[in-house]
Design a protein around this motif. Structure first.
Motif, PDB file in Angstrom:
ATOM      1  N   GLN A 135       0.834  -1.213   0.000  1.00 49.56           N
ATOM      2  CA  GLN A 135       0.000   0.000   0.000  1.00 49.56           C
ATOM      3  C   GLN A 135       0.862   1.254   0.000  1.00 49.56           C
ATOM      4  O   GLN A 135       0.596   2.204  -0.739  1.00 49.56           O
ATOM      5  N   LYS A 136       1.880   1.269   0.828  1.00 52.92           N
ATOM      6  CA  LYS A 136       2.754   2.447   0.916  1.00 52.92           C
ATOM      7  C   LYS A 136       3.505   2.669  -0.396  1.00 52.92           C
ATOM      8  O   LYS A 136       3.687   3.812  -0.823  1.00 52.92           O
ATOM      9  N   TYR A 137       3.942   1.594  -1.037  1.00 53.55           N
ATOM     10  CA  TYR A 137       4.589   1.740  -2.343  1.00 53.55           C
ATOM     11  C   TYR A 137       3.601   2.317  -3.352  1.00 53.55           C
ATOM     12  O   TYR A 137       3.927   3.231  -4.104  1.00 53.55           O
ATOM     13  N   GLU A 138       2.376   1.782  -3.368  1.00 54.39           N
ATOM     14  CA  GLU A 138       1.383   2.230  -4.344  1.00 54.39           C
ATOM     15  C   GLU A 138       0.995   3.689  -4.141  1.00 54.39           C
ATOM     16  O   GLU A 138       0.710   4.393  -5.099  1.00 54.39           O
ATOM     17  N   LYS A 139       0.965   4.137  -2.914  1.00 53.06           N
ATOM     18  CA  LYS A 139       0.606   5.529  -2.629  1.00 53.06           C
ATOM     19  C   LYS A 139       1.790   6.472  -2.790  1.00 53.06           C
ATOM     20  O   LYS A 139       1.632   7.684  -2.710  1.00 53.06           O
ATOM     21  N   GLY A 140       2.975   5.909  -2.999  1.00 47.83           N
ATOM     22  CA  GLY A 140       4.159   6.741  -3.150  1.00 47.83           C
ATOM     23  C   GLY A 140       4.668   7.284  -1.832  1.00 47.83           C
ATOM     24  O   GLY A 140       5.461   8.222  -1.802  1.00 47.83           O
ATOM     25  N   VAL A 141       4.240   6.688  -0.732  1.00 46.15           N
ATOM     26  CA  VAL A 141       4.674   7.126   0.594  1.00 46.15           C
ATOM     27  C   VAL A 141       6.089   6.634   0.866  1.00 46.15           C
ATOM     28  O   VAL A 141       6.910   7.350   1.426  1.00 46.15           O
ATOM     29  N   ASN A 142       6.353   5.394   0.482  1.00 49.60           N
ATOM     30  CA  ASN A 142       7.683   4.806   0.650  1.00 49.60           C
ATOM     31  C   ASN A 142       8.354   4.642  -0.698  1.00 49.60           C
ATOM     32  O   ASN A 142       7.710   4.298  -1.686  1.00 49.60           O
ATOM     33  N   ARG A 143       9.646   4.877  -0.708  1.00 46.73           N
ATOM     34  CA  ARG A 143      10.428   4.700  -1.929  1.00 46.73           C
ATOM     35  C   ARG A 143      10.727   3.224  -2.134  1.00 46.73           C
ATOM     36  O   ARG A 143      10.825   2.461  -1.185  1.00 46.73           O
ATOM     37  N   MET A 144      10.894   2.841  -3.399  1.00 48.65           N
ATOM     38  CA  MET A 144      11.257   1.461  -3.720  1.00 48.65           C
ATOM     39  C   MET A 144      12.720   1.422  -4.156  1.00 48.65           C
ATOM     40  O   MET A 144      13.118   2.176  -5.043  1.00 48.65           O
ATOM     41  N   ALA A 145      13.480   0.549  -3.523  1.00 54.38           N
ATOM     42  CA  ALA A 145      14.864   0.350  -3.944  1.00 54.38           C
ATOM     43  C   ALA A 145      14.856  -0.304  -5.322  1.00 54.38           C
ATOM     44  O   ALA A 145      13.881  -0.957  -5.714  1.00 54.38           O
ATOM     45  N   ALA A 146      15.942  -0.150  -6.053  1.00 57.15           N
ATOM     46  CA  ALA A 146      16.043  -0.728  -7.398  1.00 57.15           C
ATOM     47  C   ALA A 146      15.838  -2.240  -7.349  1.00 57.15           C
ATOM     48  O   ALA A 146      15.147  -2.801  -8.208  1.00 57.15           O
ATOM     49  N   SER A 147      16.396  -2.896  -6.359  1.00 57.39           N
ATOM     50  CA  SER A 147      16.242  -4.354  -6.257  1.00 57.39           C
ATOM     51  C   SER A 147      14.792  -4.723  -5.995  1.00 57.39           C
ATOM     52  O   SER A 147      14.279  -5.709  -6.544  1.00 57.39           O
ATOM     53  N   ARG A 148      14.088  -3.951  -5.181  1.00 57.47           N
ATOM     54  CA  ARG A 148      12.671  -4.220  -4.892  1.00 57.47           C
ATOM     55  C   ARG A 148      11.835  -3.986  -6.151  1.00 57.47           C
ATOM     56  O   ARG A 148      10.935  -4.756  -6.455  1.00 57.47           O
ATOM     57  N   LEU A 149      12.134  -2.923  -6.882  1.00 55.25           N
ATOM     58  CA  LEU A 149      11.393  -2.633  -8.110  1.00 55.25           C
ATOM     59  C   LEU A 149      11.573  -3.766  -9.126  1.00 55.25           C
ATOM     60  O   LEU A 149      10.622  -4.137  -9.808  1.00 55.25           O
TER      61      LEU A 149
END
Length: 140
Positions: free
Chosen positions: A44-58
């Protein structure tokens, strides 16, 4: 104070693309989280742009959603101060697809084969949008 590690407009756009693709594939936040070894709250936080995604997670997310990693960067602009090309058709499409109603509308519309019926649907939606805009202009 502007912390360089804080989420920004690019993170928000990546989250929108994530949500749109997740909805398109029919995955729940819970199922995607399970595939990634995360909590659904983190998704949810990734989708809302609240938390950043590391390149490995992306990259893990791209693999789970069966898209190339470049999918998430479509519509971003290196020449824009905040990285997001504003007002483009891509932004409108992905903003729409990032909602369950928008995705359902596009899916149902694409199932209509008769061009006259499709045109009438567009006319109906246009009339509703104009009425909605007029209602917003009315005071009180």
């Amino acid at each position: 104070m502007n912390d360089e590690r804080s989420a920004n407009s690019v993170d928000h756009r990546l989250g929108q693309r994530l949500r749109a693709r997740r909805l398109e594939t029919g995955l729940s936040q819970e199922r995607l989280a399970e595939l990634l070894g995360l909590t659904f709250q983190q998704v949810q936080k990734y989708e809302k742009g609240v938390n950043r995604m590391a390149a490995s997670r992306l990259l893990e997310i791209a693999n789970a959603l069966d898209v190339p990693i470049g999918f998430f960067y479509e519509g971003l602009s290196a020449s824009s101060p905040n990285g997001v090309a504003e007002g483009g058709a891509d932004a409108i499409v992905f903003d729409t697809l990032a909602t369950p109603d928008g995705l359902q509308l596009v899916t149902l519309f694409s199932s209509i084969k008769n061009p006259r019926v499709r045109r009438r649907v567009v006319e109906l939606v246009r009339a509703l949008a104009e009425e909605d805009a007029a209602d917003e202009q009315q005071p009180g």
